[in-house]
Design an enzyme around this catalytic site. Sequence first.
Site, PDB file in Angstrom:
ATOM      1  N   HIS A 313       0.851  -1.188   0.000  1.00 52.56           N
ATOM      2  CA  HIS A 313       0.000   0.000   0.000  1.00 52.56           C
ATOM      3  C   HIS A 313       0.881   1.230   0.000  1.00 52.56           C
ATOM      4  CE1 HIS A 313      -3.160   2.809   1.172  1.00 52.56           C
ATOM      5  NE2 HIS A 313      -4.000   1.901   0.719  1.00 52.56           N
ATOM      6  N   ASP A 371      -7.936  -5.650   0.263  1.00 46.75           N
ATOM      7  CA  ASP A 371      -8.392  -6.493  -0.846  1.00 46.75           C
ATOM      8  C   ASP A 371      -7.973  -7.943  -0.732  1.00 46.75           C
ATOM      9  OD1 ASP A 371      -9.717  -4.475  -2.136  1.00 46.75           O
ATOM     10  OD2 ASP A 371      -7.882  -3.744  -3.068  1.00 46.75           O
TER      11      ASP A 371
HETATM   12  N1  ACO Z   1       4.073  -7.548  -4.768  1.00 47.48           N
HETATM   13  C1  ACO Z   1       5.404  -7.531  -4.963  1.00 47.48           C
HETATM   14  N2  ACO Z   1       6.181  -6.450  -4.806  1.00 47.48           N
HETATM   15  C2  ACO Z   1       5.588  -5.326  -4.424  1.00 47.48           C
HETATM   16  C3  ACO Z   1       4.186  -5.261  -4.197  1.00 47.48           C
HETATM   17  C4  ACO Z   1       3.436  -6.438  -4.381  1.00 47.48           C
HETATM   18  N3  ACO Z   1       2.119  -6.439  -4.183  1.00 47.48           N
HETATM   19  N4  ACO Z   1       3.855  -4.011  -3.839  1.00 47.48           N
HETATM   20  C5  ACO Z   1       4.986  -3.300  -3.834  1.00 47.48           C
HETATM   21  N5  ACO Z   1       6.035  -4.097  -4.181  1.00 47.48           N
HETATM   22  C6  ACO Z   1       7.448  -3.722  -4.241  1.00 47.48           C
HETATM   23  C7  ACO Z   1       7.732  -2.828  -5.431  1.00 47.48           C
HETATM   24  O1  ACO Z   1       8.077  -3.586  -6.560  1.00 47.48           O
HETATM   25  C8  ACO Z   1       8.866  -1.981  -4.906  1.00 47.48           C
HETATM   26  O2  ACO Z   1      10.028  -2.776  -4.912  1.00 47.48           O
HETATM   27  P1  ACO Z   1      11.484  -2.099  -5.205  1.00 47.48           P
HETATM   28  O3  ACO Z   1      11.686  -1.106  -4.093  1.00 47.48           O
HETATM   29  O4  ACO Z   1      12.438  -3.247  -5.190  1.00 47.48           O
HETATM   30  O5  ACO Z   1      11.358  -1.444  -6.551  1.00 47.48           O
HETATM   31  C9  ACO Z   1       8.506  -1.766  -3.445  1.00 47.48           C
HETATM   32  O6  ACO Z   1       7.718  -2.914  -3.091  1.00 47.48           O
HETATM   33  C10 ACO Z   1       7.731  -0.488  -3.175  1.00 47.48           C
HETATM   34  O7  ACO Z   1       6.520  -0.527  -3.904  1.00 47.48           O
HETATM   35  P2  ACO Z   1       5.982   0.626  -4.868  1.00 47.48           P
HETATM   36  O8  ACO Z   1       5.382  -0.017  -6.079  1.00 47.48           O
HETATM   37  O9  ACO Z   1       7.033   1.666  -5.068  1.00 47.48           O
HETATM   38  O10 ACO Z   1       4.860   1.217  -3.936  1.00 47.48           O
HETATM   39  P3  ACO Z   1       3.669   2.142  -4.392  1.00 47.48           P
HETATM   40  O11 ACO Z   1       3.300   2.906  -3.202  1.00 47.48           O
HETATM   41  O12 ACO Z   1       3.983   2.876  -5.635  1.00 47.48           O
HETATM   42  O13 ACO Z   1       2.526   1.074  -4.767  1.00 47.48           O
HETATM   43  C11 ACO Z   1       0.664  -0.387  -4.627  1.00 47.48           C
HETATM   44  C12 ACO Z   1       1.521   0.694  -3.923  1.00 47.48           C
HETATM   45  C13 ACO Z   1       0.229   0.125  -6.023  1.00 47.48           C
HETATM   46  C14 ACO Z   1      -0.593  -0.648  -3.813  1.00 47.48           C
HETATM   47  C15 ACO Z   1       1.513  -1.673  -4.771  1.00 47.48           C
HETATM   48  O14 ACO Z   1       1.860  -2.128  -3.484  1.00 47.48           O
HETATM   49  C16 ACO Z   1       0.771  -2.762  -5.542  1.00 47.48           C
HETATM   50  O15 ACO Z   1       0.793  -2.759  -6.779  1.00 47.48           O
HETATM   51  N6  ACO Z   1       0.140  -3.737  -4.835  1.00 47.48           N
HETATM   52  C17 ACO Z   1      -0.636  -4.771  -5.469  1.00 47.48           C
HETATM   53  C18 ACO Z   1      -1.973  -4.230  -5.926  1.00 47.48           C
HETATM   54  C19 ACO Z   1      -2.924  -3.980  -4.761  1.00 47.48           C
HETATM   55  O16 ACO Z   1      -3.118  -4.839  -3.899  1.00 47.48           O
HETATM   56  N7  ACO Z   1      -3.551  -2.792  -4.784  1.00 47.48           N
HETATM   57  C20 ACO Z   1      -4.559  -2.442  -3.778  1.00 47.48           C
HETATM   58  C21 ACO Z   1      -4.169  -1.205  -3.046  1.00 47.48           C
HETATM   59  S1  ACO Z   1      -5.288  -0.919  -1.740  1.00 47.48           S
HETATM   60  C22 ACO Z   1      -6.653  -0.319  -2.478  1.00 47.48           C
HETATM   61  O17 ACO Z   1      -6.687   0.320  -3.497  1.00 47.48           O
HETATM   62  C23 ACO Z   1      -7.877  -0.543  -1.740  1.00 47.48           C
END
Ligand code: ACO
Length: 436
Positions: A313, A371
């Site tokens: 998140h 979720d």
């Molecule tokens: N699985 C694997 N790796 C992940 C995940 C994941 N679900 N989420 C984040 N990471 C990793 C990223 O690749 C990144 O790694 P790095 O530092 O080696 O490059 C690090 O963790 C930081 O993540 P970001 O993508 O920079 O975080 P951001 O805040 O931009 O994204 C998000 C947040 C979009 C929710 C992301 O965690 C994601 O895509 N999760 C899966 C989708 C999801 O469950 N979305 C629901 C959000 S809650 C909602 O809307 C109700």
Amino acid sequence: MKASETKATLSFSNGGQNVELPIYKGTMGPDVIDIRKLYAQTGMFTYDPGFMSTASCESAITYIDGDKGELLYRGYPIEQLATNCDFLETCHLLLYGELPNADQKVGFTKLVTNHTMVNEQMQFFLRGFRRDAHPMAIMTGLVGALSAFYHDSTDINNPKHREIAAIRLIAKMPTLVAMAYKYTVGQPYMYPKNELSYAGNFLHMMFATPCEEYKVSPVLERALDRIFILHADHEQNASTSTVRLCGSSGTNPFAAIAAGVACLWGPAHGGANEAALNMLYDIQKAGGVEKIGEFIKQVKDKSSNVKLMGFGHRVYKNYDPRAKLMQETCKEVLGELGLENDPLFKLAMALEKIALEDEYFVSRKLYPNVDFYSGIVQRAIGIPVPLFTAIFALARTVGWIAQLNEMIGDPEYKIGRPRQLFEGSAKRDVQPIAQR
Ligand code: ACO
């Protein structure tokens, strides 16, 4: 806004003049540095794509402490609201700032209940869609179309119009989602029933037919109501910011909320509940719990583009408090339906356990979000997977409209107009076609 005595000073390594910037303090959370006059003073913009460090507005609705894993609506912890209140009380709280007393609750419930039907003409509009259209495609269209049906509540500058549009949206969203579902399965639409609760009525419109009543189970009704409460608002997330930006042009509330629905659809946002369940199905098909290790390996491999859906998140760097409540609800619902040994739930629990112990997830502070379990609950209730995000939209509508109305009611509000760092070609002349 309360100005702090401390000021921020921006200095430039090339000897340019220092700029002093005011700092404001909120009730809680990080202070903000006011950069509104920065461009006038320095000729420079700030650069923050993705709003990693930018507060886009002042708000008194929802507060999140991502490090603690805390979520408050108007100051009340989500755990207390989910346990002691129902969704319509939560709507009252978000819209008007206070939980209703007993009389106010009766009045508000009556008001919402009296607006649950939609214009009969809406069903003909719905007929224009293919039967296999995604429910979010249908919802984007239907919500936008409300502005064509309710002309008497489209003036965003009129507080009465805003209020009635808010009630209409909250009341009609369940009807529209249920209609979208009935349309895709080819069943007749079920009209709302005023004697039922908000969640109970939704279950009725979804699962009853003219030939057969649907007996609403109190456990499932309560579970759905909790899903609605947990999704009702979440501060300045992507879809809420979309609604605010869209509404800042003065467009009508139905159009602004339709923009929010469109934004919510994406898998990085509301679409994650659908994606999370599909991911569990895929692991299940590939061999279940034994295949978790292989799946996690893929997730950690950046070139695979595979994410653990329902994990991570932007704001929570701790367990999403909604995920804990949803896990509780999940157990209750599966118990009620005699599905305690549901393989998908078992798989989700095993996946969560492994991920929470894995260095990749620990070091990045990736925890389950709301979720991760909501899809399992919805599936157990009988809601088809493609409808999950539409149900999220239904629940989030109150948050969107409360945030929109807060913005429009703020005398300082302006049309949202970000700027850019231009990296394209400098000015050049068009050449005659033969010389290009
Ligand atoms: N699985 C694997 N790796 C992940 C995940 C994941 N679900 N989420 C984040 N990471 C990793 C990223 O690749 C990144 O790694 P790095 O530092 O080696 O490059 C690090 O963790 C930081 O993540 P970001 O993508 O920079 O975080 P951001 O805040 O931009 O994204 C998000 C947040 C979009 C929710 C992301 O965690 C994601 O895509 N999760 C899966 C989708 C999801 O469950 N979305 C629901 C959000 S809650 C909602 O809307 C109700």
